[in-house]
Structure formats: C-alpha cells, structure tokens
Design a protein around this motif. Structure first.
Motif, PDB file in Angstrom:
ATOM      1  N   PRO A 262       0.731  -1.198   0.035  1.00 19.76           N
ATOM      2  CA  PRO A 262       0.128   0.139  -0.171  1.00 19.76           C
ATOM      3  C   PRO A 262       1.001   1.354  -0.223  1.00 19.76           C
ATOM      4  O   PRO A 262       0.526   2.323  -0.633  1.00 19.76           O
ATOM      5  N   PHE A 263       2.069   1.364   0.751  1.00 25.23           N
ATOM      6  CA  PHE A 263       2.995   2.411   0.795  1.00 25.23           C
ATOM      7  C   PHE A 263       3.171   2.839  -0.672  1.00 25.23           C
ATOM      8  O   PHE A 263       3.447   3.859  -1.173  1.00 25.23           O
ATOM      9  N   PHE A 264       3.809   1.522  -1.295  1.00 27.15           N
ATOM     10  CA  PHE A 264       4.152   1.877  -2.631  1.00 27.15           C
ATOM     11  C   PHE A 264       3.387   2.303  -3.628  1.00 27.15           C
ATOM     12  O   PHE A 264       3.696   3.328  -4.532  1.00 27.15           O
ATOM     13  N   VAL A 265       2.067   1.783  -3.646  1.00 22.42           N
ATOM     14  CA  VAL A 265       1.020   2.120  -4.331  1.00 22.42           C
ATOM     15  C   VAL A 265       0.705   3.782  -4.243  1.00 22.42           C
ATOM     16  O   VAL A 265       0.626   4.553  -5.102  1.00 22.42           O
ATOM     17  N   ALA A 266       0.790   3.947  -2.860  1.00 23.24           N
ATOM     18  CA  ALA A 266       0.533   5.566  -2.681  1.00 23.24           C
ATOM     19  C   ALA A 266       1.586   6.168  -3.207  1.00 23.24           C
ATOM     20  O   ALA A 266       1.013   7.619  -3.757  1.00 23.24           O
ATOM     21  N   MET A 267       2.687   5.846  -3.149  1.00 21.27           N
ATOM     22  CA  MET A 267       3.976   6.777  -3.300  1.00 21.27           C
ATOM     23  C   MET A 267       3.861   6.914  -5.041  1.00 21.27           C
ATOM     24  O   MET A 267       4.056   8.079  -5.610  1.00 21.27           O
ATOM     25  N   GLY A 268       3.344   6.101  -5.789  1.00 24.36           N
ATOM     26  CA  GLY A 268       3.380   6.061  -7.349  1.00 24.36           C
ATOM     27  C   GLY A 268       2.191   6.979  -7.562  1.00 24.36           C
ATOM     28  O   GLY A 268       2.261   7.884  -8.396  1.00 24.36           O
ATOM     29  N   VAL A 269       1.014   7.085  -6.832  1.00 25.10           N
ATOM     30  CA  VAL A 269      -0.048   8.139  -7.004  1.00 25.10           C
ATOM     31  C   VAL A 269       0.398   9.350  -6.867  1.00 25.10           C
ATOM     32  O   VAL A 269      -0.058  10.349  -7.310  1.00 25.10           O
ATOM     33  N   LEU A 270       1.302   9.494  -5.480  1.00 25.85           N
ATOM     34  CA  LEU A 270       1.530  10.842  -5.103  1.00 25.85           C
ATOM     35  C   LEU A 270       2.476  11.417  -6.020  1.00 25.85           C
ATOM     36  O   LEU A 270       2.702  12.689  -6.206  1.00 25.85           O
TER      37      LEU A 270
END
Length: 415
Positions: A262-270
């Motif tokens: 979830p952190f990696f996905v959130a970072m991609g979106v951010l």
C-alpha cells in the motif's frame, strides 16, 4: 497548453497535440511496463520450470533486462540522430516485440533470459526516442511542461504493471503475460505510423563510431546538459535506494512488511500527482526555478529525515518516518522531469544521443550510488538519511552550475 512552434506543427500532420503527448507517454512507459507486468507471473514460472518456491533464479529476468537497456542506450540514441526518429522507433518496437515473444515461447529458463536481454535492449529505444521526439517539437518552458505530463505515466506504470500482469494471469498462463509485451509493441508500432519524421535529413549526424563517441562526449561536456544530467543521476541514487530499500526498511526496522505494497502504491499516485502539479505550475514558474526549488526542498526534507533518525537512534515513529520519507521522494519527483527537459533543451539535433547519455548516466551512476545505501539498512534509517542529504546537496550544487551556465549563454546571445 500553448501551441508549439509552427515548423514542428506542420511536421505532425494528423496527430493532434493531446494524442501526441499520450502516445509519447505510453512509449516512454514501455520499459517500466516490461518490468512490472511480469512480476505476478513468477509463481507460475517457478512451477513451470521446476524451481524451488524460494528460488531467486527468476530475479535474473530483471537483471538481464536492465543490462540490455543499459547497452541499448548507446545504440538507439546515435541511430536516432543518424537515421531519423520514426524509423528507429519502429525498429526498436519491432525488436521489443520479438524479445517478448522469444521469452513467451521459451522452452527453457536460459531462453527466457535471452529473450529478456533482447527485450531490455530494445526497451531503451522507446525511452530515448520519446525524449528526442518531444525535444524536436518543443523548446524551453513548453518542453518542460510536456515532459512532466509524460512523467506521470513513469510513476503510474509500477502500479498498473502488476495489475495488468495479474489480470492476464487470470485468463491465461505466464506465457501470455510475456506475450502481452509483444501485443503492446505491435499496437504502438501501428500507432507510430501516424507520426511523421521530426528530424529533417539536413540535421542528421553521420553514423560512425567517432561521431557517436564525440556526440556522447559533447552532450556530457556541455555545461548545461552535463550539469543537469549529473544532478538527475545523483538524485536517482536516492530514488533507486527508495525502490530497493523501502520493503527492507518497513520489515526489518519497523516490523511492518505488509505495509510495503500500500505504501508503494500510494507513492506512485503521489508522485504522479506531483508531476501533474508541476505541469500546472510551469505555466507561471520558470522551469529552472521550479527544478531548483524542488531540489532545495529535497535537501531540506532529507535534513529533516536525518534529524529524525539522529534524535530517535535510527528508529523513529513509523508515521513520522513515512511522511518525511514520502515528502523527500516527492520533492525529487518534482525536480526530475523538469531537470531532464533543461538538460535536453540545448541539444537540438543531438537530442537522441543526449537522451542516451543522460539515460546511461542515470542508470549506471544512480545504481552505483544506491548500492551503499541499500547495504546500510541494518536496524536504523540514519545511514539512508545521510545518503539522501549528501546526494540532495550534490544535486543542488550541480543544478546551480547548470543554471549559471544557462544565464551566461543567454547573456552572450544578447550581446
């Protein structure tokens, strides 16, 4: 988005600006998709090739891909400056599709490695050509804005890739996941038929070894291009460490391995959001000013990360760490595409070779700088934070050098 120069527009025939930007963005993302789509297939591949459940032999499919890409930079960049952009783009897409098909039909793991090497070698072409073609059409502030739009796909590809790969696995075997690379290459090659040539014959360079070497040297010796290229590469030392160490940090230091995805996905979106915000901001802020501001923010946030590590003996509150760590990497995301446009802007007809030089420098130097940070993760975030501060500081100094060189060149033009 304001219209590009008239000469470039007439060379694009029926391709509208939005379609052009979308095509370039998808072309630029081909390399990232070729990496991230196959990861969900590793489990099925271990079974197919009788590997142990914990076997690491499949990681070589990623390694040989990167090796191929690194070599491909030095081939496709000079070819693009000598033979023209579209012809070399179509050649690289054909080779990309062939490499993916070899891997998809491979009877042994060794043949998979061969296919992945060819696939990676060819993937350098779309990456370089997207930058060179955009540079042919745009200059200055508009170049920076288009590059930031394209960069959105670079950050979203690591999120979309595994989803696509998992979706293909639902309807077919691991071979279909690899064959998806061939399908995308064919689709983009067909789309590329609508793309007229952007490099006129009179601006092309001779295809010879000495010409290639001199072109690469000229690009890196240029005070603007060389400075910004090195600033990007040093920044990627931190970014590659983020990619390689985040899972280990969350697992070993914080005991939260389940937070990584979830952190990696959130970072991609951010980061995609940062690229979009940068695109909008460049309507009002000069590209060099934005890149410098983002580089300064990267350094300040890295110092905050270091302070956080020092006062907590290397194990801060996980939420405090994630917020500062994410913010520092988002600042880098604000600098990277704008600095790339500033590096390419002075290159003109040499844009293909310059993109190759920048890509190779970022890949090689970035990986070398990330390696000691990855190895330093041992119960503390402090060594990683030290690396971030050092790399952000060096990158900011290189940006200042490049900016000053731009100002001197502008002053000479006015005389």
């Amino acid at each position: 988005m304001s219209a590009p120069n008239t000469t470039a527009t007439t060379r694009f025939g029926t391709l509208g600006e939005r379609e052009f930007v979308l095509f370039m963005a998808l072309t630029s993302a081909m390399s990232a998709l070729a990496i991230d789509t196959i990861i969900p297939a590793f489990g099925a591949m271990r079974t197919a090739f009788d590997l142990e459940p914990d076997s690491t032999r499949l990681s070589l499919t990623i390694t040989v891909f990167f090796i191929g890409t690194g070599l491909g930079y030095f081939i496709f960049g000079p070819l693009a400056d000598s033979l023209g952009r579209r012809r070399v783009l179509e050649l690289s897409l054909a080779l990309y599709g062939a490499g993916a098909l070899i891997a998809a039909l491979a009877p042994t793991l060794e043949v998979v490695y061969l296919g992945r090497f060819i696939w990676g070698f060819a993937a350098a072409g779309p990456r370089i050509l997207s930058q060179a073609i955009v540079r042919d059409r745009y200059r200055g502030q508009e170049l920076a804005r288009v590059m930031t739009l394209i960069q959105i796909f670079f950050y979203l590809a690591p999120i979309a890739g595994p989803i696509v790969g998992r979706g293909v696995l639902e309807i077919g075997s691991w071979r279909w996941v690899f064959a998806f690379g061939t399908m995308t290459a064919v689709a983009l090659a067909a789309w590329a038929l609508r793309l007229p040539e952007t490099l006129p014959p009179e601006h092309r360079r001779p295809l010879a070894l000495h010409s290639t070497v001199s072109g690469l040297a000229l690009a890196m010796r240029h005070p603007v291009t060389g400075s910004y290229a090195l600033a990007i590469a040093v920044g990627f030392g931190a970014f590659y460490s983020f990619l390689g160490s985040s899972e280990l940090i969350l697992d070993e230091i914080f005991g939260r391995p389940e937070w990584f995805v979830p952190f990696f996905v959130a970072m991609g979106v951010l980061m995609g959001g940062v690229a979009f915000t940068t695109n909008r901001a460049l309507r009002r802020v000069a590209a060099a000013n934005w890149a410098l501001g983002a580089g300064g923010a990267f350094l300040v946030l890295s110092l905050v990360l270091l302070g956080l590590g020092i006062v907590t003996d290397g194990v801060p509150d996980i939420w405090a760490f994630l917020v500062v760590y994410a913010a520092a990497n988002m600042a880098h995301a604000g600098m990277f595409p704008t600095a790339t446009s500033l590096a390419l802007d002075p290159m003109g007809a040499l844009a293909g070779t310059a993109a190759a030089a920048i890509g190779a420098t970022v890949s090689i130097l970035g990986a070398l700088l990330a390696a000691p940070l990855d190895r330093a993760v041992a119960g503390s975030i402090t060594p990683v934070a030290v690396g971030y501060v050092v790399y952000a500081g060096i990158g900011l100094l290189l940006q200042l050098r490049g900016r000053r060189s731009m100002e001197l060149a502008h002053e000479q033009e006015l005389r």
